[in-house]
Enzyme design. Sequence first.
Site, PDB file in Angstrom:
ATOM      1  N   ASP A 227       0.826  -1.202   0.000  1.00  0.00           N
ATOM      2  CA  ASP A 227       0.000   0.000   0.000  1.00  0.00           C
ATOM      3  C   ASP A 227       0.866   1.260   0.000  1.00  0.00           C
ATOM      4  OD1 ASP A 227      -2.342   1.437   0.007  1.00  0.00           O
ATOM      5  OD2 ASP A 227      -2.707   1.239   2.156  1.00  0.00           O
TER       6      ASP A 227
ATOM      7  N   HIS B 248       2.593   3.458  -8.967  1.00  0.00           N
ATOM      8  CA  HIS B 248       2.477   2.024  -9.271  1.00  0.00           C
ATOM      9  C   HIS B 248       3.719   1.535 -10.017  1.00  0.00           C
ATOM     10  CE1 HIS B 248      -1.486   2.060  -7.661  1.00  0.00           C
ATOM     11  NE2 HIS B 248      -2.052   2.698  -8.661  1.00  0.00           N
TER      12      HIS B 248
ATOM     13  N   LEU C 229      11.352 -20.275  -5.058  1.00  0.00           N
ATOM     14  CA  LEU C 229      10.296 -19.428  -4.466  1.00  0.00           C
ATOM     15  C   LEU C 229       8.967 -19.567  -5.225  1.00  0.00           C
ATOM     16  CD1 LEU C 229       9.548 -16.952  -2.560  1.00  0.00           C
ATOM     17  CD2 LEU C 229      10.084 -15.530  -4.549  1.00  0.00           C
TER      18      LEU C 229
HETATM   19  C1  FPP Z   1      -1.984   0.144  -3.342  1.00  0.00           C
HETATM   20  O1  FPP Z   1      -1.523   1.458  -3.371  1.00  0.00           O
HETATM   21  C2  FPP Z   1      -1.429  -0.620  -4.455  1.00  0.00           C
HETATM   22  C3  FPP Z   1      -2.173  -1.218  -5.428  1.00  0.00           C
HETATM   23  C4  FPP Z   1      -3.644  -1.164  -5.472  1.00  0.00           C
HETATM   24  C5  FPP Z   1      -1.551  -1.927  -6.547  1.00  0.00           C
HETATM   25  C6  FPP Z   1      -0.272  -2.649  -6.273  1.00  0.00           C
HETATM   26  C7  FPP Z   1       0.405  -2.820  -7.559  1.00  0.00           C
HETATM   27  C8  FPP Z   1       1.734  -2.762  -7.791  1.00  0.00           C
HETATM   28  C9  FPP Z   1       2.733  -2.629  -6.718  1.00  0.00           C
HETATM   29  C10 FPP Z   1       2.280  -2.824  -9.183  1.00  0.00           C
HETATM   30  C11 FPP Z   1       1.896  -4.000 -10.008  1.00  0.00           C
HETATM   31  C12 FPP Z   1       2.150  -5.317  -9.353  1.00  0.00           C
HETATM   32  C13 FPP Z   1       2.908  -6.314  -9.849  1.00  0.00           C
HETATM   33  C14 FPP Z   1       2.924  -7.608  -9.124  1.00  0.00           C
HETATM   34  C15 FPP Z   1       3.733  -6.193 -11.038  1.00  0.00           C
HETATM   35  P1  FPP Z   1      -2.600   2.634  -3.454  1.00  0.00           P
HETATM   36  O2  FPP Z   1      -2.748   3.016  -4.866  1.00  0.00           O
HETATM   37  O3  FPP Z   1      -3.856   2.226  -2.774  1.00  0.00           O
HETATM   38  O4  FPP Z   1      -1.864   3.731  -2.628  1.00  0.00           O
HETATM   39  P2  FPP Z   1      -2.538   4.879  -1.747  1.00  0.00           P
HETATM   40  O5  FPP Z   1      -3.172   4.195  -0.567  1.00  0.00           O
HETATM   41  O6  FPP Z   1      -1.370   5.712  -1.349  1.00  0.00           O
HETATM   42  O7  FPP Z   1      -3.508   5.589  -2.622  1.00  0.00           O
END
Ligand code: FPP
Length: 246
Positions: A16, A33, A127
């Site tokens: 997050d 992201h 893994l």
């Molecule tokens: C939460 O941050 C994150 C996500 C909803 C997406 C996670 C995705 C990635 C790390 C990239 C793609 C993954 C892979 C496996 C290649 P948020 O957007 O909710 O952050 P915020 O709470 O600060 O708004």
Amino acid sequence: MPDQSRLPRHVAIIMDGNGRWARQQGNPRIIGHQAGVRSVQEVVKCARELGIKALTLYAFSTENWQRPGSEVENLMGLLQTYLESQLDKMLQNQVQLRTCGRIERLPPKVRQILERTMAKTAANDGLILNLALSYGSRDEILRATRHLALEAAQGRLQPEEITEELFGAQLDTSGLPDPDLMIRTGGEARLSNFLLWQLSYSELYFTRVLWPDFGREDFLAAIGDYQQRQRRFGRTGEQISDREQE
Ligand code: FPP
């Protein structure tokens, strides 16, 4: 380096903070992201080098479908590029890709590459990288329940035969040990519909570090913290120390 004899077998992560990380720099969320993918690569490498058996990453939840269409599209694109770019590395490093969640809801192109990568890495014995995609724990539990209810209704299963093991085997994580450690980055202390059954006895670790800033050192710190904890599984501390001395 962490104590190799007390490594978690399975680590699960709620990644997050990507959006906030980008906003802090005046950038659109997608930049966060993108940076988050770099953290994914670093943590996967570290988990692999440590000899951790399984790593589950919450990459896209059932609720994330409600985000703006452009952000969903961007995330799907990042996932596709990640998988395309990592296949050779996964093969070289014996990484086995798995997923949990409703991958049939993903765009066909993403699903295809996921299925191809899973098939090509199925025999790898390093893994296990388990990506939670279009995943929601309540949805997973309901699917398992419906399946068992149908088996019972059709007379193939007696209700008293439904044990924790049988139920667990119907979940998407079937065959994986339950996570020993769950890490959530980004400062919130909640589970957000992630592995509710499987996290029953996991150690929970919350950090304010935003996911794009989370790297090897932070991952090692979480494991170090886990190794300080006494896991009692409902027993007393004395019972556990007695058992450790045996
Ligand atoms: C939460 O941050 C994150 C996500 C909803 C997406 C996670 C995705 C990635 C790390 C990239 C793609 C993954 C892979 C496996 C290649 P948020 O957007 O909710 O952050 P915020 O709470 O600060 O708004």
